[in-house]
Scaffold this active site. Structure first.
Site, PDB file in Angstrom:
ATOM      1  N   LYS A  74      -8.449   4.837 -20.593  1.00  0.00           N
ATOM      2  CA  LYS A  74      -8.730   5.178 -21.990  1.00  0.00           C
ATOM      3  C   LYS A  74      -7.483   4.984 -22.842  1.00  0.00           C
ATOM      4  O   LYS A  74      -6.911   3.904 -22.871  1.00  0.00           O
ATOM      5  CB  LYS A  74      -9.277   6.599 -22.066  1.00  0.00           C
ATOM      6  CG  LYS A  74     -10.378   6.915 -21.057  1.00  0.00           C
ATOM      7  CD  LYS A  74     -11.596   6.039 -21.215  1.00  0.00           C
ATOM      8  CE  LYS A  74     -12.806   6.532 -20.444  1.00  0.00           C
ATOM      9  NZ  LYS A  74     -12.658   6.524 -18.970  1.00  0.00           N
ATOM     10  N   ASP A 123      -8.521  18.053 -16.381  1.00  0.00           N
ATOM     11  CA  ASP A 123      -8.743  16.667 -16.806  1.00  0.00           C
ATOM     12  C   ASP A 123      -8.326  16.577 -18.269  1.00  0.00           C
ATOM     13  O   ASP A 123      -8.941  17.181 -19.149  1.00  0.00           O
ATOM     14  CB  ASP A 123     -10.215  16.296 -16.632  1.00  0.00           C
ATOM     15  CG  ASP A 123     -10.482  14.819 -16.918  1.00  0.00           C
ATOM     16  OD1 ASP A 123      -9.766  14.230 -17.753  1.00  0.00           O
ATOM     17  OD2 ASP A 123     -11.412  14.256 -16.316  1.00  0.00           O
ATOM     18  N   ARG A 179       0.827  -1.201   0.000  1.00  0.00           N
ATOM     19  CA  ARG A 179       0.000   0.000   0.000  1.00  0.00           C
ATOM     20  C   ARG A 179       0.868   1.260   0.000  1.00  0.00           C
ATOM     21  O   ARG A 179       0.446   2.326  -0.426  1.00  0.00           O
ATOM     22  CB  ARG A 179      -0.953  -0.008   1.199  1.00  0.00           C
ATOM     23  CG  ARG A 179      -1.862   1.209   1.260  1.00  0.00           C
ATOM     24  CD  ARG A 179      -3.083   0.965   2.141  1.00  0.00           C
ATOM     25  NE  ARG A 179      -2.734   0.463   3.446  1.00  0.00           N
ATOM     26  CZ  ARG A 179      -2.341   1.230   4.482  1.00  0.00           C
ATOM     27  NH1 ARG A 179      -2.240   2.531   4.329  1.00  0.00           N
ATOM     28  NH2 ARG A 179      -2.066   0.677   5.644  1.00  0.00           N
ATOM     29  N   TYR A 195     -17.477  15.475 -17.598  1.00  0.00           N
ATOM     30  CA  TYR A 195     -17.880  14.132 -17.183  1.00  0.00           C
ATOM     31  C   TYR A 195     -18.801  14.220 -15.969  1.00  0.00           C
ATOM     32  O   TYR A 195     -18.431  14.770 -14.934  1.00  0.00           O
ATOM     33  CB  TYR A 195     -16.651  13.290 -16.887  1.00  0.00           C
ATOM     34  CG  TYR A 195     -16.950  11.863 -16.495  1.00  0.00           C
ATOM     35  CD1 TYR A 195     -17.844  11.093 -17.245  1.00  0.00           C
ATOM     36  CD2 TYR A 195     -16.337  11.277 -15.394  1.00  0.00           C
ATOM     37  CE1 TYR A 195     -18.125   9.788 -16.892  1.00  0.00           C
ATOM     38  CE2 TYR A 195     -16.604   9.965 -15.041  1.00  0.00           C
ATOM     39  CZ  TYR A 195     -17.504   9.229 -15.790  1.00  0.00           C
ATOM     40  OH  TYR A 195     -17.782   7.924 -15.443  1.00  0.00           O
TER      41      TYR A 195
END
Length: 369
Positions: free
Chosen positions: A195, A170, A49, A101
């Site tokens: 993407k 973004d 982690r 978005y």
């Protein structure tokens, strides 16, 4: 010579210049949650982690493209959420695009507004003139998803800075190869690497990039404390995609432009949105800040039935809700509640041969006329 090499060349040989004899050229997948740690911790790896060598290599590779420090996350939304968590406090105001978005607005409304965050929205096309007074954070998405509106990043960055706000961009639809928001004044870049960056529709991932050391540490701490980590297998898939990003994106961009040009002259198409078209209202600002216009084209057909028929009948289209993969895909975005006409289709170009894709699109549109 290193400084004169392209970012892609440096990414491709990030590991090769440091390999010892007999070491693998391909990135090893360090599939472990724990590391050997006798005695007191001394800064080495000790728990996944907190860090994993495979993940850290991919972060360094994306860092070459962004020319910034990078934190990788298990999705684009996890990356965005980490910025909100690191930056926003009760009483703060955040400005986000009303046409970006939709899940960004949903996240803020569901989890941050109840904690005392004020949410303001503005269309992407008006962001350069938006009221940013009192804002702690301004977020832009350019080109916007799904409408492909473009805002002047440098202008927005300057106005945000004057207002005392941070600017988060973004960059999912463009990628670092087509657009560099950090070079234009943004403080933070977020991306859904699901993407084009990974590019094969087989992994969820995202990243945050910044050149501000304090922001970087705050975002990295959020990831560690929340456990929003990416696994080494997923990191490897992202690495594999990065190695072919330039080649895939060149074809996708070329396909998108060719399809957009074919669509704008077709009688079945009411309107086409693509910043690479000379008559697009955002073409001039896109020309100033982009090196390529991305793989997404927006087209509006007569109605819902026409849009669904086009998607269903085109032999080189996959009906899917993502983009950036090797297969061309499309969807009718009104089904998700986006503020677009019922016949609006988000077309995402893949890497099919350009002539084949244009022929498949135009022949399918012919059946709608």
């Amino acid at each position: 010579m290193t400084d004169t090499l392209s970012r892609i060349s440096r990414l491709l040989h990030h590991r090769t210049g440091r390999l010892a004899k007999g070491e693998p050229v391909s990135l090893p997948i360090m599939a472990t949650s724990t590391f050997h740690l006798p005695g007191a911790p001394d800064g080495s790896h000790f728990y996944a982690r907190n860090g994993n060598p495979t993940v850290e290599t991919v972060e360094a590779e994306i860092g070459i493209l962004e020319d910034a420090q990078v934190v990788v996350f298990p999705s684009g939304m996890a990356a965005i959420a980490s910025v909100f968590q690191a930056v926003l406090r009760p009483g703060d105001t955040v400005l986000v695009p009303s046409d970006g978005y939709y899940n960004v607005r949903n996240l803020l409304a569901a989890q941050f507004v109840p904690m005392g965050i004020t949410l303001r929205t503005c269309p992407t096309a008006e962001m350069a003139a938006a009221d940013m007074a009192g804002c702690r954070l301004v977020q832009i998405e350019t080109p916007s998803n799904p409408g492909l509106a473009v805002c002047d990043i440098a202008t927005v960055a300057a106005r945000a800075r004057s207002a005392g706000a941070l600017l988060m961009a973004d960059n999912t639809t463009a990628t670092p190869l087509c657009q560099q928001p950090l070079d234009l004044g943004a403080d933070i870049v977020v991306m859904s690497d699901t993407k084009a960056m990974a590019g094969h529709s087989d992994v969820l991932c995202g990243h945050v990039a910044t050149r501000d050391a304090d922001l970087f540490e705050a975002i990295k701490t959020c990831r560690r404390l929340s456990g929003a980590i990416i696994g080494p297998f997923d990191a490897y898939l992202l690495h594999r995609g990065l190695e072919t990003l330039e080649l895939r994106l060149d074809r996708m961009n070329a396909n998108a432009l060719a399809v957009a040009r074919a669509m704008q002259s077709h009688p079945a198409v009411l309107s086409v949105h693509y910043p690479g078209l000379g008559n697009d209202p955002f073409h001039q600002v896109a020309m100033r800040q982009m090196k390529g216009f991305g793989p997404i084209v927006g087209l509006t057909l007569a109605d819902e039935a026409s849009a669904e028929q086009f998607i269903d009948d085109c032999p080189l289209l996959s009906s899917a809700t993502s983009f950036g993969g090797v297969h061309s895909s499309a969807e009718r975005r009104a089904r998700w509640g986006d503020d677009v006409p019922d016949g609006f289709v988000r077309f995402a170009a893949g890497i099919e041969p350009t002539a084949d894709l244009v022929a498949a699109v135009t022949q399918t549109l012919d059946t709608l006329s």
